[in-house]
Design an enzyme around this catalytic site. Sequence first.
Site, PDB file in Angstrom:
ATOM      1  CE  LYS A 123      -4.580   0.806   0.405  1.00 32.27           C
ATOM      2  NZ  LYS A 123      -5.570  -0.266  -0.081  1.00 32.27           N
ATOM      3  CG  ASP A 163      -7.211   3.166  -1.211  1.00 35.36           C
ATOM      4  OD1 ASP A 163      -7.579   1.972  -1.056  1.00 35.36           O
ATOM      5  OD2 ASP A 163      -7.189   3.765   0.142  1.00 35.36           O
TER       6      ASP A 163
HETATM    7  N1  GLU Z   1      -7.195   0.182  -2.964  1.00 36.40           N
HETATM    8  C1  GLU Z   1      -8.140  -1.025  -3.359  1.00 36.40           C
HETATM    9  C2  GLU Z   1      -8.043  -1.897  -2.178  1.00 36.40           C
HETATM   10  O1  GLU Z   1      -7.934  -1.610  -0.916  1.00 36.40           O
HETATM   11  C3  GLU Z   1      -7.596  -1.532  -4.674  1.00 36.40           C
HETATM   12  C4  GLU Z   1      -6.024  -2.195  -4.618  1.00 36.40           C
HETATM   13  C5  GLU Z   1      -5.382  -2.765  -6.172  1.00 36.40           C
HETATM   14  O2  GLU Z   1      -6.572  -2.719  -6.990  1.00 36.40           O
HETATM   15  O3  GLU Z   1      -4.285  -2.758  -6.137  1.00 36.40           O
HETATM   16  O4  GLU Z   1      -8.024  -3.193  -2.342  1.00 36.40           O
END
Ligand code: GLU
Length: 441
Positions: A123, A163
Amino acid sequence: MTDTFLSKIDGDAAAQPNFWQALEEVARDVLPIEKAHSEFAKARVLHRLAEPDRILSFRVVWEDDAGDVQINRAWRVQASNAIGPYKGGLRFHPDVTVDTLKFLAFEQCFKNALTGLPLGGAKGGANFDPRGRSNAEIMRFCQALMRQMARFIGPDLDVPAGDINVGTREIGYLFGAWRQLSDSYAAALTGKGLSYGGSQMRIEATGYGLIYFVACMLAEQGKGLDGQRIAISGRGNVATHAAGKAIDLGGTVITLSSTSGTLYAPDGLTKEAVEWVQERKAAGEEMNAPPTSLGASFHADKTPWEFEPDIALPCATQNELTRDMACMLAEAGTQLVAEGANMPLTSDAAALLARKGIPRAPGKAANAGGVAVSGLEISQNAHGRYLSADEVDRALKDIMQTIHSRVAEEGRKDGQIDYQLGANIAAYRKLAKAIAEQGIV
Ligand code: GLU
């Protein structure tokens, strides 16, 4: 057992409340499994997952429209690539800290394992506040961030996505900067626009997937979505697409919300009302003056949980739903909670629902549809064959149903399903096997 484990975790982590909360909730459920499998215990799987592989910290310098130099801090937490390249979103928010991103990256490892796709966990994000910033400022910020981040990402290394406050526009600017800096078109990001390698349905996937998961939970109780009064918090990508799909499937969506209050429609929001909310958000405007034709009113300082829903879907942010709000839901007879956001319940709110026997699906299971379609985007880019919206939708439904069955299988006890336990154990088993089999690295 949990306390002994936590006492061995690095001291910094205890001062990171979000990370600590996520770790504690997982440790409680999976340590008995670790103890029961000598190969997992010997490999110290959970302790290894509790220490991210790498935390990158960047200074991001950019110029605002007034010509003044602005400085932000950004990070990428690469938590584990045991089952696939690092994968997870980027968040732009003034509250973003290493603590937030460590908790999100840790959760992402478990979520990504549940999708059944080869995706590791990561992340990232920045303490950048996009509110009030012009399009040109957003572009310059994204370019400045990518100048720092480009050499640490790539299709086999780390694949960021969106996100909170990072959507198609931001991914577009990030991808533009990436291909220029790397001299390649490699798919180092997902959530891309359809005109340059994005997947159909990626925008809708998290919200739609959440509703497909809720439909599975209801089916367990012998019910359907028809006529259910559904309270949703948030008004971003996840919240509004969940609302749209719930309405399509016959649900009555009574709320959406922002940090300043709740839009409430006693007879249910229409698709037009949801579109109006999306337009307000895109324009950076509040929802406090809904046209009367929408049949909705705005309640400043109220949360969606005050409107006695049958189903509660927190889709805003971490720790938004506290113990008092959970109490209110339990008293109103709410039958089911599913998390569109990551860790939206405080620990005591989650404990209260568990005591009252109200099923609650954690985000790592219920909102995995977004990253799952990111996984499909990666394989479409690799093969150069693109799926239609119907094909992606069918694949998404299938993935959510499979996650539900795996979680239900691991979490079934005394005739009920403990979704958190099931999700933690199902994900842990996959991660633990991969980590133990690959030796001490
Ligand atoms: N931010 C999204 C999550 O919390 C998607 C992450 C992504 O597609 O890599 O899963």
